[in-house]
Scaffold this active site. Structure first.
Site, PDB file in Angstrom:
ATOM      1  N   GLU A 169      -1.225  -0.861   4.040  1.00 56.41           N
ATOM      2  CA  GLU A 169      -1.439  -0.767   5.491  1.00 56.41           C
ATOM      3  C   GLU A 169      -1.338   0.665   6.012  1.00 56.41           C
ATOM      4  O   GLU A 169      -0.471   0.961   6.858  1.00 56.41           O
ATOM      5  CB  GLU A 169      -0.456  -1.676   6.225  1.00 56.41           C
ATOM      6  N   GLU A 353      -1.564 -10.118   1.948  1.00 57.66           N
ATOM      7  CA  GLU A 353      -0.439 -10.571   2.786  1.00 57.66           C
ATOM      8  C   GLU A 353      -0.955 -11.578   3.793  1.00 57.66           C
ATOM      9  O   GLU A 353      -1.966 -11.342   4.461  1.00 57.66           O
ATOM     10  CB  GLU A 353       0.209  -9.417   3.569  1.00 57.66           C
TER      11      GLU A 353
HETATM   12  O1  IFM Z   1       6.944  -6.990   6.571  1.00 60.51           O
HETATM   13  C1  IFM Z   1       5.687  -6.465   6.822  1.00 60.51           C
HETATM   14  C2  IFM Z   1       5.126  -5.786   5.596  1.00 60.51           C
HETATM   15  O2  IFM Z   1       5.981  -4.795   5.126  1.00 60.51           O
HETATM   16  C3  IFM Z   1       3.790  -5.142   5.912  1.00 60.51           C
HETATM   17  N1  IFM Z   1       2.907  -6.101   6.530  1.00 60.51           N
HETATM   18  C4  IFM Z   1       3.399  -6.877   7.621  1.00 60.51           C
HETATM   19  C5  IFM Z   1       4.716  -7.549   7.244  1.00 60.51           C
HETATM   20  C6  IFM Z   1       5.249  -8.379   8.425  1.00 60.51           C
HETATM   21  O3  IFM Z   1       5.441  -7.571   9.536  1.00 60.51           O
END
Ligand code: IFM
Length: 443
Positions: A169, A353
């Site tokens: 990210e 994710e």
């Molecule tokens: O916990 C985070 C992760 O580290 C990166 N993506 C979003 C998740 C939830 O906020």
């Protein structure tokens, strides 16, 4: 949640769960680990809502064998972990710190012994503090240091890691870490944060060649995406939507796929040197997609607004404990949009994710029921399947997260895990979503 059976996913589809180093490992000085920007930030008063730090987190550094057991019980084919750069290079430069790499060596071997593919992210926001002191990602040199670090990790683990992810990210690290200052390192640069985007992408491109020189495993990046939902239909709203879309969804993907930077955000391109865009466009094998929710956007209301858009809450959806709207169809929309936008240039996608935070707690019998998470995952997996049916090449899905963990500026207040963690005792209790996901993966 629909009672219709979950449609079938193809054989070979990668089922996984994700975590990141600073959020679970703890043991921040063990094995000569150096400080990262998140150690500094978390220890600065007022930065984390509950005043906590990642000093202990889930103590995964000492309890990794138990956690690998949980992964084996879940039956997932892959585990996405992140490697802490300051364990490998405590000051971000120089030779590898053997004790740091030894930890990941043990973890990778334990995963393989349990039949779980290790998927390793090299940068999940925990920059060595010494590099931040030299300018961090605002400094072009950090991109070169990142490639050097990638080389050290691949030299040790390149024969066993099954998928490399360079950055996690980079949009969030730029916008929250350097735009608004809500995350480490806490800089408030708004649109002057663009060098952080460029240097992360340059570091990614340089790391791709470093990884390829040491390992035959595929290489990816994990981007965060959020489809835009316009709150109005004026030309100004549409222009605001396009600006936000360019910033969040295109800035870190157009150049990766050879299209250069989008014009809409209007960044000063002074930091982009001749040849950089070719480095950034080094072919990748997989695009990692992190999705949580769409973003409501309208034109800025004030003339002197510092941003070319305004965010508005999306109404009419259930909400998580983070107050994020639950919009499974946004994932289908996003995947289809990526496919339409990039066509043949788009590599296969893995959803790296997808998950939700709820206030889960053990009941009187010690069980942790989390029906909202089950409904969330059910809806998002159906959305992935719909996108695949529409022709989008999706080859994997990772739940965020295996464990409840330290959620950055929210500290311990947001629980994303399939497994509940009692932070006082470090006791792990699989939630009902763990059993639900296990049964789904088995089928
Ligand atoms: O916990 C985070 C992760 O580290 C990166 N993506 C979003 C998740 C939830 O906020």
């Amino acid at each position: 949640m629909t009672s219709a059976p979950m449609p079938e996913f193809p054989a070979g589809f990668r089922w996984g769960v994700s975590t990141s180093a600073y959020q679970i490992e703890g043991a921040v000085t063990a094995g000569d680990r150096g400080p990262s920007i998140w150690d500094t930030f978390a220890h600065s008063p007022g930065r984390i809502v509950d005043g906590s730090t990642g000093d202990e987190a889930c103590d995964h550094y000492h309890r990794y064998a138990e956690d690998v057991g949980l992964l084996a019980g879940l039956g997932v084919s892959a585990y996405r972990l992140s490697i802490a750069w300051p364990r490998v290079q405590p000051t971000g430069t120089g030779p590898a710190n053997a004790a740091g790499l030894d930890f990941y060596d043990r973890l990778v071997d334990a995963l393989l012994a349990a039949g779980v593919d290790p998927v390793a992210t090299l940068f999940h926001w925990d920059l060595p503090q010494a590099l931040e002191d030299a300018g961090g990602w605002l400094n072009r040199d950090t991109a070169h240091r990142f490639a050097e670090y990638a080389d050290l990790v691949a030299a040790r683990l390149g024969d066993r890691v099954k998928l490399w992810i360079t950055l996690n990210e980079p949009f969030v690290h730029m916008s929250l870490g350097h735009g608004t200052g809500a995350h480490a390192p806490g800089r408030v640069l708004l649109f002057d944060a663009f060098p952080v985007a460029h240097h992360q992408l340059l570091g990614h491109g340089l790391a791709v060649s470093a990884l390829r020189a040491r390992s035959t495993s595929p290489v990816a990046i994990a981007n965060n995406y959020s489809p835009v939902r316009l709150a109005g239909d004026s030309d100004a709203d549409r222009a605001a939507g396009a600006a936000y879309d360019a910033l969040h969804n295109r800035l870190f993907t157009d150049p990766l796929l050879g299209l250069g930077y989008p014009e809409e955000p209007g960044f000063d391109p002074a930091v982009v040197r001749a040849g950089d865009l070719d480095v950034i466009a080094a072919p990748i094998d997989v695009l990692g997609v992190n999705y949580y929710n769409p973003t409501g956007i309208r034109a800025p209301s004030g003339e002197d607004s510092p941003l070319p858009f305004e965010m508005v809450p999306l109404e009419g959806y259930p909400r998580t404990a983070f107050d994020w709207p639950v919009v499974p169809d946004g994932l289908r929309e996003l995947l289809v949009q990526l496919h339409r936008r990039y066509g043949d240039a788009l590599p296969p996608i893995q959803v790296t994710e997808s998950g939700c935070a709820y206030d889960d707690a053990p009941d009187a019998d010690g069980r942790v029921p989390d029906p909202d998470r089950i409904a969330y995952l059910d809806g998002h997996l159906r959305a992935v399947h719909e996108a695949m049916t529409a022709g989008v090449p999706v080859t994997g899905y990772f739940v965020w997260s295996l464990l409840d963990n330290w959620e950055w500026a929210e500290g311990f207040t947001k629980r994303f895990g399939l497994v509940h963690v009692d932070y006082a005792t470090q006791r792990r209790t699989p939630k009902s979503s763990y059993a639900w996901f296990r049964d789904l993966v088995r089928r």
